[in-house]
Scaffold this motif. Sequence first.
Motif, PDB file in Angstrom:
ATOM      1  N   SER A 159       2.578  57.412  82.881  1.00 38.14           N
ATOM      2  CA  SER A 159       2.202  58.629  82.176  1.00 38.14           C
ATOM      3  C   SER A 159       2.256  58.397  80.669  1.00 38.14           C
ATOM      4  CB  SER A 159       3.134  59.782  82.557  1.00 38.14           C
ATOM      5  OG  SER A 159       4.400  59.618  81.963  1.00 38.14           O
ATOM      6  N   ARG A 160       1.413  59.114  79.953  1.00 40.46           N
ATOM      7  CA  ARG A 160       1.404  58.972  78.509  1.00 40.46           C
ATOM      8  C   ARG A 160       2.731  59.441  77.914  1.00 40.46           C
ATOM      9  NH1 ARG A 160      -2.327  62.085  74.062  1.00 40.46           N
ATOM     10  NH2 ARG A 160      -1.911  60.674  72.310  1.00 40.46           N
ATOM     11  N   ASN A 161       3.384  60.449  78.528  1.00 35.27           N
ATOM     12  CA  ASN A 161       4.675  60.934  78.033  1.00 35.27           C
ATOM     13  C   ASN A 161       5.726  59.837  78.053  1.00 35.27           C
ATOM     14  OD1 ASN A 161       3.861  63.517  77.410  1.00 35.27           O
ATOM     15  ND2 ASN A 161       4.435  64.374  79.396  1.00 35.27           N
TER      16      ASN A 161
END
Length: 478
Positions: free
Chosen positions: A56-58
């Motif tokens: 995930s980008r997070n």
Amino acid sequence: MSSYISSLLFAPLTAKDVTLQQQLYQRIKQAILSGQLPAGTRLPATRQLANELQVSRNTVINVWTHLQAEGYVLSDRQGSRVSPMVSPHILNSADLPASLPLANRLTSLHSSHRINSEEYPLRAGVPALSHFPFPAWRRALNRVLSQTPHRLLGYGDPLGESALREALAQHLSMTRGVRCTAEQIVITEGAQQALSLCVTLLTNPGETGWVEDPGYRGAKAAMHAGDLNVIPIAVDAQGLAPEERHWQNVPPRLIYTSPTHQYPLGVVMSAARRLALIAAAQQHQAWIIEDDYDGDYHHRGEPIAAMQGMRESAPVIYLGSFSKTLFPALRLGFMVLPAHLLSHIRPALHELLRGGNRLEQQALARFITCGDFSRHLSKMRRLYRQRQAKLRTELQRVLGENVVLLGGDSGMHLVLQLQENQDDVALAAALWQAGFAPAALSTFYLADPKQQGLVLGYGNTSDTQIVAGAQQVGRLLR
């Protein structure tokens, strides 16, 4: 971006026992420290890296935020790049810790007693005593007492109970990034005894010790008691900030610093500043005392790793205690010694220490290994974040939105910055008379100019007391 750097960053994350975020953070951090990612290297965009790694980008954003907080990465409108660092070959030029000079005197030192004001609200450095998990601690004590042979009532290993040292080594490695084995850990009666031991074992009278300015008064007291020439070194936004003239004119034998959460200003020493300090200490044959007094209480992102773990050959003595994480009356602290140093001073430690508090050490070892310690820390982090937010809100409500508050990323206190013409000592005395115990910031300085302010503790202060304290501060300032 070169194919080599692409292959380094985009390699799959495969470890099963470590989170993806931790794997990516360690990969980039070690690549920077080893020189595989040189200073100025442009890093891929978070979206690109997330797509390549299939995470995930997070996850990537959290890693970038943590690396920025520690000073490894700089970000601007053009993207992210590696911060300037001390080149690795400077740090590895010699294995100096084994040859650094030791003290030729061993003396007994006595620390001074402080006024017992723990029950007063707004005192810094006191944890939330009413939230201590007595049932869990009682279980650990009862388990030890029910299984304790008579031999545990006698003197133990002067370096501490092996069960506690093993539990600590694992905890410090996992949570603070400390490189050590159980054999390198020495259990002390609080961090202050560890400080005194460092002065006794590593310096001779008349040598020079550096302290942060402003800084922890206990470090200054330990050095003065050892007849050292105590030199205050100013603290800036990146922590302890020695200049070249200090190294040339007053070279230290001992350097005291609190890099993870500077006391009392609360700043974090950047990665570049840490590496530079280690390199200079090696060059000048000095020892660094890293006091990680409340590193377990980081409120934003992942905890800041210890300086001790940045270099295997670093001449760093890592100190900690359980006064902030459990309760001050426990009087248990520890220091982690470089492996080469331990063999030289083990005989002296056996003469100076007697291995007491054995039952408490055994209980604490159980408390850590069964997970009660980690659960307690998690609860206290949440509580302290809430209390800090409450203190900020109340001070802003009373003093206005423009009030200047220093620190807050870690720990259990904030600093209320005052104007130069305001007397923080008189203000602290007036608050004492009103039943509150903040400290005057100016009293932590050795050199002029001394900044005026109040060191406001919220660890052992309830919401009701925070409201009353902020109102009292407002009345006195008005």
